[in-house]
Design a protein around this motif. Structure first.
Motif, PDB file in Angstrom:
ATOM      1  N   ASP A   1      -0.375  10.016   0.979  1.00  0.00           N
ATOM      2  CA  ASP A   1       0.052  10.106  -0.415  1.00  0.00           C
ATOM      3  C   ASP A   1      -1.180  10.002  -1.317  1.00  0.00           C
ATOM      4  O   ASP A   1      -2.116   9.266  -1.019  1.00  0.00           O
ATOM      5  N   MET A   2      -1.199  10.734  -2.443  1.00  0.00           N
ATOM      6  CA  MET A   2      -2.333  10.662  -3.358  1.00  0.00           C
ATOM      7  C   MET A   2      -2.580   9.233  -3.822  1.00  0.00           C
ATOM      8  O   MET A   2      -3.735   8.820  -4.014  1.00  0.00           O
ATOM      9  N   GLU A   3      -1.503   8.460  -3.974  1.00  0.00           N
ATOM     10  CA  GLU A   3      -1.673   7.076  -4.394  1.00  0.00           C
ATOM     11  C   GLU A   3      -2.414   6.242  -3.340  1.00  0.00           C
ATOM     12  O   GLU A   3      -3.047   5.253  -3.675  1.00  0.00           O
ATOM     13  N   ARG A   4      -2.332   6.662  -2.069  1.00  0.00           N
ATOM     14  CA  ARG A   4      -3.086   5.945  -1.032  1.00  0.00           C
ATOM     15  C   ARG A   4      -4.585   6.133  -1.265  1.00  0.00           C
ATOM     16  O   ARG A   4      -5.382   5.207  -1.091  1.00  0.00           O
ATOM     17  N   TYR A   5      -4.954   7.328  -1.680  1.00  0.00           N
ATOM     18  CA  TYR A   5      -6.368   7.571  -1.978  1.00  0.00           C
ATOM     19  C   TYR A   5      -6.790   6.808  -3.228  1.00  0.00           C
ATOM     20  O   TYR A   5      -7.934   6.345  -3.327  1.00  0.00           O
ATOM     21  N   ARG A   6      -5.871   6.653  -4.183  1.00  0.00           N
ATOM     22  CA  ARG A   6      -6.167   5.826  -5.361  1.00  0.00           C
ATOM     23  C   ARG A   6      -6.385   4.370  -4.938  1.00  0.00           C
ATOM     24  O   ARG A   6      -7.262   3.686  -5.469  1.00  0.00           O
ATOM     25  N   LEU A   7      -5.580   3.913  -4.004  1.00  0.00           N
ATOM     26  CA  LEU A   7      -5.761   2.566  -3.474  1.00  0.00           C
ATOM     27  C   LEU A   7      -7.155   2.423  -2.870  1.00  0.00           C
ATOM     28  O   LEU A   7      -7.873   1.450  -3.143  1.00  0.00           O
ATOM     29  N   GLN A   8      -7.551   3.376  -2.056  1.00  0.00           N
ATOM     30  CA  GLN A   8      -8.865   3.328  -1.422  1.00  0.00           C
ATOM     31  C   GLN A   8      -9.975   3.401  -2.468  1.00  0.00           C
ATOM     32  O   GLN A   8     -11.021   2.746  -2.333  1.00  0.00           O
TER      33      GLN A   8
ATOM     34  N   GLU B   1       0.080  -2.872 -15.718  1.00  0.00           N
ATOM     35  CA  GLU B   1       0.284  -4.175 -15.082  1.00  0.00           C
ATOM     36  C   GLU B   1      -0.700  -4.414 -13.950  1.00  0.00           C
ATOM     37  O   GLU B   1      -1.251  -5.506 -13.812  1.00  0.00           O
ATOM     38  N   TYR B   2      -0.906  -3.377 -13.130  1.00  0.00           N
ATOM     39  CA  TYR B   2      -1.733  -3.513 -11.939  1.00  0.00           C
ATOM     40  C   TYR B   2      -2.658  -2.311 -11.810  1.00  0.00           C
ATOM     41  O   TYR B   2      -2.603  -1.379 -12.615  1.00  0.00           O
ATOM     42  N   LEU B   3      -3.510  -2.322 -10.785  1.00  0.00           N
ATOM     43  CA  LEU B   3      -4.441  -1.216 -10.597  1.00  0.00           C
ATOM     44  C   LEU B   3      -3.704   0.084 -10.300  1.00  0.00           C
ATOM     45  O   LEU B   3      -4.111   1.162 -10.759  1.00  0.00           O
ATOM     46  N   LEU B   4      -2.629  -0.005  -9.513  1.00  0.00           N
ATOM     47  CA  LEU B   4      -1.765   1.150  -9.263  1.00  0.00           C
ATOM     48  C   LEU B   4      -0.461   0.917 -10.022  1.00  0.00           C
ATOM     49  O   LEU B   4      -0.394   0.064 -10.912  1.00  0.00           O
ATOM     50  N   ASP B   5       0.572   1.645  -9.689  1.00  0.00           N
ATOM     51  CA  ASP B   5       1.841   1.502 -10.404  1.00  0.00           C
ATOM     52  C   ASP B   5       2.592   0.231 -10.035  1.00  0.00           C
ATOM     53  O   ASP B   5       3.534  -0.151 -10.715  1.00  0.00           O
ATOM     54  N   ARG B   6       2.190  -0.417  -8.931  1.00  0.00           N
ATOM     55  CA  ARG B   6       2.777  -1.690  -8.538  1.00  0.00           C
ATOM     56  C   ARG B   6       1.706  -2.517  -7.851  1.00  0.00           C
ATOM     57  O   ARG B   6       0.635  -2.008  -7.501  1.00  0.00           O
ATOM     58  N   PHE B   7       1.970  -3.803  -7.661  1.00  0.00           N
ATOM     59  CA  PHE B   7       1.008  -4.684  -7.017  1.00  0.00           C
ATOM     60  C   PHE B   7       0.673  -4.160  -5.624  1.00  0.00           C
ATOM     61  O   PHE B   7       1.559  -3.767  -4.863  1.00  0.00           O
ATOM     62  N   SER B   8      -0.608  -4.193  -5.293  1.00  0.00           N
ATOM     63  CA  SER B   8      -1.068  -3.691  -3.995  1.00  0.00           C
ATOM     64  C   SER B   8      -2.177  -4.595  -3.470  1.00  0.00           C
ATOM     65  O   SER B   8      -2.616  -5.542  -4.137  1.00  0.00           O
ATOM     66  N   VAL B   9      -2.645  -4.290  -2.267  1.00  0.00           N
ATOM     67  CA  VAL B   9      -3.740  -5.072  -1.695  1.00  0.00           C
ATOM     68  C   VAL B   9      -5.023  -4.923  -2.512  1.00  0.00           C
ATOM     69  O   VAL B   9      -5.905  -5.782  -2.444  1.00  0.00           O
ATOM     70  N   ALA B  10      -5.144  -3.857  -3.306  1.00  0.00           N
ATOM     71  CA  ALA B  10      -6.306  -3.734  -4.187  1.00  0.00           C
ATOM     72  C   ALA B  10      -6.282  -4.832  -5.250  1.00  0.00           C
ATOM     73  O   ALA B  10      -7.329  -5.373  -5.626  1.00  0.00           O
ATOM     74  N   ASP B  11      -5.097  -5.174  -5.733  1.00  0.00           N
ATOM     75  CA  ASP B  11      -4.976  -6.275  -6.695  1.00  0.00           C
ATOM     76  C   ASP B  11      -5.303  -7.611  -6.030  1.00  0.00           C
ATOM     77  O   ASP B  11      -5.894  -8.489  -6.659  1.00  0.00           O
ATOM     78  N   ALA B  12      -4.914  -7.759  -4.773  1.00  0.00           N
ATOM     79  CA  ALA B  12      -5.249  -8.982  -4.045  1.00  0.00           C
ATOM     80  C   ALA B  12      -6.765  -9.145  -3.948  1.00  0.00           C
ATOM     81  O   ALA B  12      -7.299 -10.248  -4.152  1.00  0.00           O
ATOM     82  N   TYR B  13      -7.466  -8.061  -3.652  1.00  0.00           N
ATOM     83  CA  TYR B  13      -8.927  -8.096  -3.556  1.00  0.00           C
ATOM     84  C   TYR B  13      -9.539  -8.386  -4.921  1.00  0.00           C
ATOM     85  O   TYR B  13     -10.426  -9.241  -5.057  1.00  0.00           O
ATOM     86  N   LEU B  14      -9.053  -7.710  -5.955  1.00  0.00           N
ATOM     87  CA  LEU B  14      -9.603  -7.926  -7.287  1.00  0.00           C
ATOM     88  C   LEU B  14      -9.366  -9.360  -7.758  1.00  0.00           C
ATOM     89  O   LEU B  14     -10.242  -9.973  -8.374  1.00  0.00           O
ATOM     90  N   ALA B  15      -8.203  -9.915  -7.459  1.00  0.00           N
ATOM     91  CA  ALA B  15      -7.923 -11.307  -7.840  1.00  0.00           C
ATOM     92  C   ALA B  15      -8.922 -12.258  -7.193  1.00  0.00           C
ATOM     93  O   ALA B  15      -9.408 -13.203  -7.834  1.00  0.00           O
ATOM     94  N   ALA B  16      -9.233 -12.026  -5.921  1.00  0.00           N
ATOM     95  CA  ALA B  16     -10.194 -12.880  -5.217  1.00  0.00           C
ATOM     96  C   ALA B  16     -11.584 -12.772  -5.827  1.00  0.00           C
ATOM     97  O   ALA B  16     -12.293 -13.775  -5.981  1.00  0.00           O
ATOM     98  N   VAL B  17     -11.992 -11.566  -6.196  1.00  0.00           N
ATOM     99  CA  VAL B  17     -13.328 -11.350  -6.749  1.00  0.00           C
ATOM    100  C   VAL B  17     -13.438 -11.895  -8.177  1.00  0.00           C
ATOM    101  O   VAL B  17     -14.417 -12.567  -8.522  1.00  0.00           O
ATOM    102  N   LEU B  18     -12.443 -11.635  -9.008  1.00  0.00           N
ATOM    103  CA  LEU B  18     -12.486 -12.149 -10.379  1.00  0.00           C
ATOM    104  C   LEU B  18     -12.445 -13.671 -10.410  1.00  0.00           C
ATOM    105  O   LEU B  18     -12.934 -14.286 -11.369  1.00  0.00           O
ATOM    106  N   ASN B  19     -11.915 -14.276  -9.382  1.00  0.00           N
ATOM    107  CA  ASN B  19     -11.888 -15.737  -9.296  1.00  0.00           C
ATOM    108  C   ASN B  19     -13.299 -16.321  -9.305  1.00  0.00           C
ATOM    109  O   ASN B  19     -13.503 -17.463  -9.712  1.00  0.00           O
TER     110      ASN B  19
ATOM    111  N   ALA C   1       0.853  -1.187   0.000  1.00  0.00           N
ATOM    112  CA  ALA C   1       0.000   0.000   0.000  1.00  0.00           C
ATOM    113  C   ALA C   1       0.889   1.237   0.000  1.00  0.00           C
ATOM    114  O   ALA C   1       1.925   1.257   0.676  1.00  0.00           O
ATOM    115  N   PRO C   2       0.493   2.274  -0.733  1.00  0.00           N
ATOM    116  CA  PRO C   2       1.241   3.533  -0.664  1.00  0.00           C
ATOM    117  C   PRO C   2       1.165   4.126   0.735  1.00  0.00           C
ATOM    118  O   PRO C   2       0.285   3.777   1.534  1.00  0.00           O
ATOM    119  N   ALA C   3       2.067   5.018   1.034  1.00  0.00           N
ATOM    120  CA  ALA C   3       2.101   5.648   2.355  1.00  0.00           C
ATOM    121  C   ALA C   3       0.839   6.460   2.607  1.00  0.00           C
ATOM    122  O   ALA C   3       0.261   7.053   1.689  1.00  0.00           O
TER     123      ALA C   3
END
Length: 208
Positions: free
Chosen positions: A90-97, A147-165, A85-87
């Motif tokens: 950071d704006m990227e943290r809000y993108r994560l949310q 590659e991922y939802l943000l600029d690198r793999f994050s917990v948002a990708d973990a959630y999306l992977a579980a849902v797309l499954n 997760a971004p710090a």
């Protein structure tokens, strides 16, 4: 900490996060039977999380936190060296949310929850299917060239992977969205994700 999960539920994302962080020795995964509302050792899960839903996390201090978006961010912040997760601030943290909210509300609850529910009527399922295309169109457009939802793999990708499954269980053919298919394959190739998927499928089949 203790993390409460049920195989192939959205809590699969918490297992992915734990494996990505290499935190298996620090985060104990506790299985929950969501039908009987008991843990693997027979404890009343509703005494831990009154909503009876997974995931939930109990911290070393005894605090209990629920809701997947919150739990995933807690895990990411507990193991910052993993960069899941971004710090904060950071704006990227809000993108994560933003993406955690999209996956949770627009895909998990609006599309897959009705389709997976044994009690949802056909009207609810039809409504969910009708709304799926626009949501998946939006996701695919974002993933084009990424590659991922943000600029690198994050917990948002973990959630999306579980849902797309879940697409395979409700007969949503993702082939109509090549960017999503490529994303799924890319994420599934990550060692921690592949391991988490394998472990949870085995646990799910063993209980069937």
């Amino acid at each position: 900490m203790e993390i409460y999960y049920s195989p192939l539920a959205c809590s699969l994302s918490t297992r992915i996060a734990v494996y990505e962080a290499g935190a298996e020795e620090k985060a104990r995964l506790v299985r929950v039977n969501t039908k009987s509302q008991t843990t693997a050792d027979g404890a009343d899960y509703r005494a831990i999380n009154p909503k009876g839903l997974v995931p939930a996390v109990r911290t070393a201090e005894g605090e209990v936190l629920s809701e997947n978006a919150a739990v995933l961010q807690y895990i990411a912040d507990a193991f910052p060296e993993a960069g899941l997760a971004p710090a904060a601030g950071d704006m990227e943290r809000y993108r994560l949310q933003q993406w955690l909210s999209f996956v949770g509300s627009e895909l998990h609850k609006a599309v897959f929850a009705p389709l997976l529910s044994p009690t949802a009527d056909e009207g609810a399922k039809t409504y969910a299917r009708q709304g799926a295309a626009a949501r998946l169109d939006y996701l695919a457009a974002h993933l084009e060239g990424r590659e991922y939802l943000l600029d690198r793999f994050s917990v948002a990708d973990a959630y999306l992977a579980a849902v797309l499954n879940w697409a395979q269980f409700v007969k949503i053919d993702l082939a109509a969205w090549p960017a999503i298919v490529a994303y799924r394959e890319r994420v599934a190739a990550r060692p921690a994700v592949a391991r988490a998927m394998k472990d949870e499928f085995e646990l799910y089949r063993a209980a069937a």
